[in-house]
Design an enzyme around this catalytic site. Structure first.
Site, PDB file in Angstrom:
ATOM      1  N   GLN A  83      -1.389  42.516  62.786  1.00 13.68           N
ATOM      2  CA  GLN A  83      -0.023  42.782  62.347  1.00 13.68           C
ATOM      3  C   GLN A  83       1.007  42.507  63.433  1.00 13.68           C
ATOM      4  O   GLN A  83       2.196  42.412  63.142  1.00 13.68           O
ATOM      5  CB  GLN A  83       0.104  44.228  61.879  1.00 13.68           C
ATOM      6  N   HIS A 120      -9.459  46.794  62.863  1.00 16.87           N
ATOM      7  CA  HIS A 120      -8.271  47.220  62.120  1.00 16.87           C
ATOM      8  C   HIS A 120      -8.019  46.205  61.006  1.00 16.87           C
ATOM      9  O   HIS A 120      -7.122  45.367  61.089  1.00 16.87           O
ATOM     10  CB  HIS A 120      -7.069  47.320  63.058  1.00 16.87           C
ATOM     11  N   ASN A 170     -10.233  51.671  62.056  1.00 23.21           N
ATOM     12  CA  ASN A 170      -8.984  52.195  61.528  1.00 23.21           C
ATOM     13  C   ASN A 170      -9.043  52.171  60.007  1.00 23.21           C
ATOM     14  O   ASN A 170      -9.173  51.107  59.403  1.00 23.21           O
ATOM     15  CB  ASN A 170      -7.800  51.349  62.000  1.00 23.21           C
ATOM     16  N   GLU A 171      -9.022  53.348  59.402  1.00 23.08           N
ATOM     17  CA  GLU A 171      -8.854  53.504  57.958  1.00 23.08           C
ATOM     18  C   GLU A 171      -9.949  52.851  57.125  1.00 23.08           C
ATOM     19  O   GLU A 171      -9.707  51.918  56.345  1.00 23.08           O
ATOM     20  CB  GLU A 171      -7.479  52.984  57.518  1.00 23.08           C
ATOM     21  N   ASN A 195      -4.262  59.276  60.152  1.00 18.30           N
ATOM     22  CA  ASN A 195      -3.088  58.522  59.720  1.00 18.30           C
ATOM     23  C   ASN A 195      -2.552  59.200  58.470  1.00 18.30           C
ATOM     24  O   ASN A 195      -3.269  59.321  57.466  1.00 18.30           O
ATOM     25  CB  ASN A 195      -3.440  57.070  59.416  1.00 18.30           C
ATOM     26  N   GLU A 204      -1.218  57.620  63.168  1.00 17.74           N
ATOM     27  CA  GLU A 204      -0.138  56.873  62.514  1.00 17.74           C
ATOM     28  C   GLU A 204       0.670  57.841  61.665  1.00 17.74           C
ATOM     29  O   GLU A 204       0.109  58.689  60.965  1.00 17.74           O
ATOM     30  CB  GLU A 204      -0.655  55.746  61.606  1.00 17.74           C
ATOM     31  N   SER A 211       3.676  43.880  57.465  1.00 18.34           N
ATOM     32  CA  SER A 211       2.900  44.795  56.638  1.00 18.34           C
ATOM     33  C   SER A 211       1.937  43.992  55.774  1.00 18.34           C
ATOM     34  O   SER A 211       2.319  42.993  55.165  1.00 18.34           O
ATOM     35  CB  SER A 211       3.838  45.620  55.754  1.00 18.34           C
ATOM     36  N   TRP A 212       0.675  44.448  55.712  1.00 15.71           N
ATOM     37  CA  TRP A 212      -0.387  43.704  55.026  1.00 15.71           C
ATOM     38  C   TRP A 212       0.027  43.262  53.626  1.00 15.71           C
ATOM     39  O   TRP A 212      -0.168  42.095  53.266  1.00 15.71           O
ATOM     40  CB  TRP A 212      -1.646  44.564  54.921  1.00 15.71           C
ATOM     41  N   LYS A 256       9.577  45.485  55.121  1.00 15.88           N
ATOM     42  CA  LYS A 256       9.258  46.901  55.319  1.00 15.88           C
ATOM     43  C   LYS A 256       9.033  47.137  56.808  1.00 15.88           C
ATOM     44  O   LYS A 256       7.989  46.803  57.354  1.00 15.88           O
ATOM     45  CB  LYS A 256       8.014  47.274  54.503  1.00 15.88           C
ATOM     46  N   TYR A 264       8.911  49.548  60.309  1.00 16.62           N
ATOM     47  CA  TYR A 264       8.537  50.883  60.763  1.00 16.62           C
ATOM     48  C   TYR A 264       8.896  51.151  62.226  1.00 16.62           C
ATOM     49  O   TYR A 264       8.812  52.277  62.682  1.00 16.62           O
ATOM     50  CB  TYR A 264       7.021  51.068  60.640  1.00 16.62           C
TER      51      TYR A 264
END
Length: 469
Positions: free
Chosen positions: A19, A116, A159-160, A297, A375, A428-429, A435, A437
């Protein structure tokens, strides 16, 4: 009212390789599935992203200037092993050594993630983590990194895991773009937890001096009507899909009877079966007490009501509020029209959900040791006018969440740090570049950075460690 955070609290910023880095095809980097998938399905690509591959000295200097003492970074697996295994890419290794050295130069502690969302294409095309061979390749990659980068003291394996399986096989907005296959979701989660466990055991067997954990996205689930047993069940089932299945694997080394009953119900309604082997649970048991920390997150909570219809999910990728739909056969339907503010992307802003989630961890998984909020942040359509970005909504969002973190610490939870998503604007994916942040606005045409109003607020917060609410 003034709330205070501990003196040793980490005030961090988060990034992710794909990202932020850009440079997707240079210096020997191998392909990832996203390269082709974005070109085929979206209106943007990961070029140039934030050009972190070249701009990282500027970003880390800004981090130091604004009081940020921790940064989440992920290593691009295909920058180290272009094919996922085999020959090492020396230029990729050199890049990360330089990056970590720059972190330490600016007194910004790197918290480094191995995966990630960016499995190398050569492995992703063979089934990604649905293929158990991928576990072996990931563990070999992890072992290489642990040995090669002794300058890293804080590691996370994944991650996630939850959103990876959801994005790939439920919502269908991540490659390979499969929708509504709950069996694949659970199998992906399970196999990735096996990869985490093996890497974790290896790290501890080698007696490395650092710490290692995992990062889970944990959106809190609530019944729309807490007095309606059917709504309560809907919230519990959605929680199993997104949270409890992977939390059980992480800290219990098995899936509780209630969790497995929920999984069996979901698969009975939606079809499919799982490959769960006795040796899998021997491995999960061996790893369950070895996690040094849990990364959480947290962005939002969800409200569920009972639902008897067919599965339908509509992803709001362009920030058109009200465009989302989420209902799963045999599970439940998310309700967005509740008395809770939400973002343009229909993410429900509910800081109390973070408090409740942490207290659930403390109660249900007392072996957690410590937590970092890895996050948290507000996606917003920021505008830059003459180099000025007034993002008061972001400041308010961060303030509310840090206030409940102070509260949960007072209630006995061991929370050691907070990493805002994101340090600077990144892509953003499934939403592209609109968007934003970051604490630092990125002009993606020029790659120039501009501190937002929130960056100056965060600087003061890091200096005083106090929140006025």
């Amino acid at each position: 009212m003034i709330k205070r955070l501990p003196d040793d609290f980490i005030f961090g910023g988060a990034t992710a390789a794909y990202q932020a880095e850009g440079a997707t095809t240079i210096d020997g980097k191998g392909a990832v599935a996203w390269d082709r998938y974005l070109k085929d399905n979206y209106w943007y690509t990961a070029e140039p992203a934030s050009d972190f591959y070249h701009q990282y000295p500027i970003d880390l200097a800004l981090a130091e200037q604004f009081g940020i003492n921790g940064i989440r970074i992920s290593i691009a697996w295909s920058r180290i092993f272009p094919e996922g295994f085999g020959e090492v890419n020396a230029k990729g290794v050199a890049f990360y050594h330089s990056l970590f050295a720059e972190c330490h130069k600016h007194h910004v502690e790197p918290f480094v993630t191995l995966h990630h969302f960016d499995t190398p294409e050569a492995l992703h095309s063979r089934g990604d983590f649905l293929n158990r061979e991928n576990i072996d390749h990931f563990v070999a990659y992890a072992a290489y990194c642990f040995k090669e980068f002794p300058e890293v003291s804080y590691w996370t394996t994944f991650n996630e895991i939850g959103p990876i399986g959801d994005g790939q096989y439920l919502v269908g907005k991540f490659p390979p773009g499969i929708s509504y296959d709950l069996a694949k979701v659970f199998q992906s989660h399970h196999n990735m937890m096996l990869a985490h466990a093996r890497a974790l055991v290896h790290y501890k067997e080698q007696a490395y001096p650092g710490e290692i954990g995992i990062v889970h996205a944990l959106p809190t689930k609530y019944p729309l009507d807490p007095t309606n047993p059917a709504d309560v069940l809907a919230a519990e089932l959605d929680d199993i899909i997104h949270n409890k299945f992977i939390l059980d694997a992480t800290y219990l080394g098995q899936y509780s009877e209630k969790t497995m009953a929920g999984v069996k119900h979901i698969l009975a309604e939606n079809g499919g079966s799982l490959d769960l082997r006795p040796e899998d649970f021997e491995l999960l048991q061996a790893a369950k007490d070895l996690n040094d920390f849990l990364g959480i997150n947290y962005y939002m909570s969800d409200w569920l009501r009972a639902f008897d219809g067919e599965t339908e999910i509509i992803h709001n990728g362009k920030g058109e509020k009200g465009g989302s739909k989420y209902q799963i056969k045999g599970v439940g339907q998310r309700i967005f029209d509740v008395d809770v503010p939400r973002t343009d992307w229909d993410w429900m802003i509910y800081p109390q959900g973070l408090y409740d989630q942490i207290m659930r961890i403390k109660a249900d998984y007392p072996g957690y040791k410590k937590i970092y909020i890895t996050e948290n942040g507000l996606g917003y359509k920021d505008t830059c006018i003459d180099g000025r970005i007034d993002d008061d909504a972001r400041i308010d969002y961060i303030k509310q969440h840090l206030a409940v973190i102070a509260d949960v610490i007072s209630a006995g939870a061991n929370v050691k740090g907070y990493f805002i998503w994101s340090l600077m604007d990144v892509f953003s994916w499934s939403n592209g570049y609109d968007k934003r942040y970051g604490l630092f606005y990125v002009d993606f045409e020029t790659q120039k950075r501009y501190p937002k109003k929130s960056a100056y607020w965060y600087q003061q917060l890091a200096a005083t460690k106090t929140i006025s609410v």
